[in-house]
Design a protein around this motif. Structure first.
Motif, PDB file in Angstrom:
ATOM      1  N   LEU A 201     -11.012  -2.571 -26.379  1.00  0.00           N
ATOM      2  CA  LEU A 201     -12.338  -2.428 -26.657  1.00  0.00           C
ATOM      3  C   LEU A 201     -13.018  -0.887 -27.394  1.00  0.00           C
ATOM      4  N   THR A 202     -11.495  -0.112 -27.428  1.00  0.00           N
ATOM      5  CA  THR A 202     -11.646   1.329 -27.697  1.00  0.00           C
ATOM      6  C   THR A 202     -11.366   1.113 -29.392  1.00  0.00           C
ATOM      7  N   TYR A 203     -10.227   0.550 -29.187  1.00  0.00           N
ATOM      8  CA  TYR A 203     -10.065   0.386 -30.758  1.00  0.00           C
ATOM      9  C   TYR A 203     -11.133  -0.306 -31.814  1.00  0.00           C
ATOM     10  N   ARG A 204     -11.688  -1.352 -30.992  1.00  0.00           N
ATOM     11  CA  ARG A 204     -12.986  -2.586 -31.818  1.00  0.00           C
ATOM     12  C   ARG A 204     -14.432  -1.588 -31.839  1.00  0.00           C
ATOM     13  N   LYS A 205     -14.245  -0.638 -30.915  1.00  0.00           N
ATOM     14  CA  LYS A 205     -15.453   0.327 -31.365  1.00  0.00           C
ATOM     15  C   LYS A 205     -15.428   1.130 -31.845  1.00  0.00           C
ATOM     16  N   LEU A 206     -14.191   1.898 -32.551  1.00  0.00           N
ATOM     17  CA  LEU A 206     -13.809   2.688 -33.580  1.00  0.00           C
ATOM     18  C   LEU A 206     -14.281   1.410 -35.043  1.00  0.00           C
ATOM     19  N   ALA A 207     -12.684   1.056 -35.033  1.00  0.00           N
ATOM     20  CA  ALA A 207     -13.270  -0.493 -36.178  1.00  0.00           C
ATOM     21  C   ALA A 207     -14.742  -0.240 -36.270  1.00  0.00           C
ATOM     22  N   GLY A 208     -14.954  -0.414 -35.715  1.00  0.00           N
ATOM     23  CA  GLY A 208     -16.557  -1.654 -35.394  1.00  0.00           C
ATOM     24  C   GLY A 208     -17.579  -0.088 -36.713  1.00  0.00           C
ATOM     25  N   VAL A 209     -17.232   1.091 -36.045  1.00  0.00           N
ATOM     26  CA  VAL A 209     -18.582   2.213 -37.205  1.00  0.00           C
ATOM     27  C   VAL A 209     -18.313   2.349 -38.242  1.00  0.00           C
ATOM     28  N   LEU A 214     -19.831   2.872 -41.237  1.00  0.00           N
ATOM     29  CA  LEU A 214     -19.404   3.992 -42.483  1.00  0.00           C
ATOM     30  C   LEU A 214     -19.155   3.144 -43.968  1.00  0.00           C
ATOM     31  N   LYS A 215     -18.882   1.992 -43.763  1.00  0.00           N
ATOM     32  CA  LYS A 215     -18.426   1.291 -44.973  1.00  0.00           C
ATOM     33  C   LYS A 215     -17.045   0.993 -45.678  1.00  0.00           C
ATOM     34  N   ASN A 216     -16.109   1.875 -44.503  1.00  0.00           N
ATOM     35  CA  ASN A 216     -14.627   1.786 -44.659  1.00  0.00           C
ATOM     36  C   ASN A 216     -13.414   0.782 -44.810  1.00  0.00           C
ATOM     37  N   ASN A 217     -13.471   0.149 -45.017  1.00  0.00           N
ATOM     38  CA  ASN A 217     -12.646  -1.557 -44.468  1.00  0.00           C
ATOM     39  C   ASN A 217     -11.175  -0.702 -44.119  1.00  0.00           C
ATOM     40  N   LYS A 218     -10.875   0.248 -45.086  1.00  0.00           N
ATOM     41  CA  LYS A 218      -9.592   0.839 -45.288  1.00  0.00           C
ATOM     42  C   LYS A 218      -9.312   2.101 -43.696  1.00  0.00           C
ATOM     43  N   LYS A 219     -10.874   2.431 -43.585  1.00  0.00           N
ATOM     44  CA  LYS A 219      -9.994   3.406 -42.360  1.00  0.00           C
ATOM     45  C   LYS A 219      -9.940   1.970 -41.046  1.00  0.00           C
ATOM     46  N   ALA A 220     -11.392   1.197 -41.416  1.00  0.00           N
ATOM     47  CA  ALA A 220     -11.072   0.145 -40.025  1.00  0.00           C
ATOM     48  C   ALA A 220      -9.779  -0.286 -39.805  1.00  0.00           C
ATOM     49  N   GLU A 222      -6.927   0.213 -40.539  1.00  0.00           N
ATOM     50  CA  GLU A 222      -6.004   1.343 -39.777  1.00  0.00           C
ATOM     51  C   GLU A 222      -6.600   1.209 -38.318  1.00  0.00           C
ATOM     52  N   VAL A 223      -7.251   1.306 -38.101  1.00  0.00           N
ATOM     53  CA  VAL A 223      -7.206   1.366 -36.733  1.00  0.00           C
ATOM     54  C   VAL A 223      -6.986   0.344 -36.208  1.00  0.00           C
ATOM     55  N   LEU A 224      -7.660  -1.386 -36.449  1.00  0.00           N
ATOM     56  CA  LEU A 224      -7.182  -2.756 -36.350  1.00  0.00           C
ATOM     57  C   LEU A 224      -5.560  -2.519 -35.742  1.00  0.00           C
ATOM     58  N   LYS A 225      -4.880  -2.087 -36.651  1.00  0.00           N
ATOM     59  CA  LYS A 225      -3.326  -2.021 -37.173  1.00  0.00           C
ATOM     60  C   LYS A 225      -2.583  -1.024 -35.906  1.00  0.00           C
ATOM     61  N   LEU A 236      -7.525 -10.498 -33.020  1.00  0.00           N
ATOM     62  CA  LEU A 236      -7.498  -8.620 -33.892  1.00  0.00           C
ATOM     63  C   LEU A 236      -6.518  -9.478 -34.955  1.00  0.00           C
ATOM     64  N   SER A 237      -5.184 -10.322 -34.785  1.00  0.00           N
ATOM     65  CA  SER A 237      -4.846 -10.674 -36.110  1.00  0.00           C
ATOM     66  C   SER A 237      -5.452 -11.363 -37.516  1.00  0.00           C
ATOM     67  N   LYS A 238      -6.195 -12.165 -36.453  1.00  0.00           N
ATOM     68  CA  LYS A 238      -7.053 -12.950 -37.754  1.00  0.00           C
ATOM     69  C   LYS A 238      -8.100 -11.316 -38.324  1.00  0.00           C
ATOM     70  N   ASP A 239      -8.628 -10.619 -37.664  1.00  0.00           N
ATOM     71  CA  ASP A 239      -9.571  -9.176 -38.078  1.00  0.00           C
ATOM     72  C   ASP A 239      -8.837  -8.854 -39.445  1.00  0.00           C
ATOM     73  N   ILE A 240      -7.356  -8.345 -38.783  1.00  0.00           N
ATOM     74  CA  ILE A 240      -7.050  -7.606 -39.888  1.00  0.00           C
ATOM     75  C   ILE A 240      -6.625  -8.561 -40.998  1.00  0.00           C
ATOM     76  N   ALA A 241      -5.851  -9.504 -41.057  1.00  0.00           N
ATOM     77  CA  ALA A 241      -6.121 -10.712 -42.042  1.00  0.00           C
ATOM     78  C   ALA A 241      -7.622 -10.583 -42.688  1.00  0.00           C
ATOM     79  N   ILE A 242      -8.110 -10.213 -42.547  1.00  0.00           N
ATOM     80  CA  ILE A 242      -9.291 -10.503 -43.168  1.00  0.00           C
ATOM     81  C   ILE A 242      -9.762  -8.984 -44.042  1.00  0.00           C
ATOM     82  N   LEU A 243      -9.539  -8.688 -43.389  1.00  0.00           N
ATOM     83  CA  LEU A 243      -9.743  -7.085 -43.813  1.00  0.00           C
ATOM     84  C   LEU A 243      -8.946  -6.464 -44.532  1.00  0.00           C
ATOM     85  N   GLU A 244      -7.080  -6.992 -44.300  1.00  0.00           N
ATOM     86  CA  GLU A 244      -6.391  -6.622 -45.822  1.00  0.00           C
ATOM     87  C   GLU A 244      -6.653  -7.216 -46.799  1.00  0.00           C
TER      88      GLU A 244
END
Length: 248
Positions: A201-209, A214-220, A222-225, A236-244
């Motif tokens: 949850l803590t990682y998801r909260k940070l990635a969400g911000v 902040l509209k920064n997919n690259k940082k998001a 990195e957090v999910l990875k 989580l793996s699906k969300d990473i694939a989408i962001l990639e």
């Protein structure tokens, strides 16, 4: 004497059956199979509608199914039996708060004092009740000042959480930061939550911000990875694939 022994044997068997049935129903509940759990608890409730554990689970399942008014009825029954139970006050106040979000603003305002009263009572009765302080922090954050909202009060409950459970305190402060649109501060709060707790949850909260505010997919990404290095989670793996695909 023989008749008494037979009666005691029968009662003992009934109690064992009841305990076994409750254990099975509870297992279904913990597995989040709420429909099957409800069927099992209904049978137990029909046998003994004064069993507080059964009544509580009936309320919990109603809450999970978003039947908040029904949940309130079960929790009210618990409170009538044990008015100074912190958890019962929290559950009743919490269910009332969720129900208030589904009704008109006028009706919700009429419920506000009762919601606060039960949550505050839960906090007073149990100095270490985490969920109550989360709820109070959120309520005071989201309410307009004209009806009693206060960021200062919201922060004070978040500070109480920091002393009880640092990760929950940082999450609460992160929520307030986001609500105040102080997104850089929210990043700091959620990074602290990761450091002190490190739940998914803590990682998801940070990635969400990063992603949503902040509209920064690259940082998001990195957090999910970073989260994936600790947790094996299909979503989580699906969300990473989408962001990639968005980062490339």
């Amino acid at each position: 004497m023989r008749n008494i022994c037979i009666a005691l044997l029968f009662l003992s068997g009934t109690m064992v059956y009841g305990q076994s049935a409750f254990a099975k129903a509870e297992q279904l509940y913990q597995e989040e199979k709420y429909d099957k759990a409800l069927d099992a608890f209904i049978k137990l409730y029909e046998q003994d509608n004064e069993n507080l554990k059964v009544v509580e689970r009936m309320g919990d399942i109603a809450g999970h199914k978003k039947n908040y008014e029904e949940a309130m009825g079960f929790y009210k029954k618990l409170l009538n039996t044990q008015p100074y139970n912190a958890n019962y006050n929290f559950k009743y106040g919490g269910a009332m708060g969720l129900y208030a979000k589904t009704v008109s603003k006028l009706k919700a305002l009429g419920m506000l004092d009762d919601i606060k009263r039960h949550l505050k009572k839960a906090a007073e009765l149990d100095p270490n009740h985490i969920e109550t302080r989360h709820a109070l922090s959120q309520i005071y954050c989201e309410l307009p000042g004209i009806v009693g909202g206060s960021i200062k009060t919201s922060r004070s409950y978040a500070d109480e959480l920091l002393k009880i459970s640092p990760v929950d305190g940082h999450l609460a402060h992160g929520f307030i930061d986001e609500y105040q649109k102080e997104y850089d501060d929210a990043v700091i709060s959620y990074e602290k939550a990761i450091k002190t707790g490190g739940s998914l949850l803590t990682y998801r909260k940070l990635a969400g911000v990063y992603q949503e505010k902040l509209k920064n997919n690259k940082k998001a990404l990195e957090v999910l990875k970073r989260a994936r290095a600790k947790y094996s989670d299909l979503q989580l793996s699906k969300d990473i694939a989408i962001l990639e695909t968005r980062v490339k």
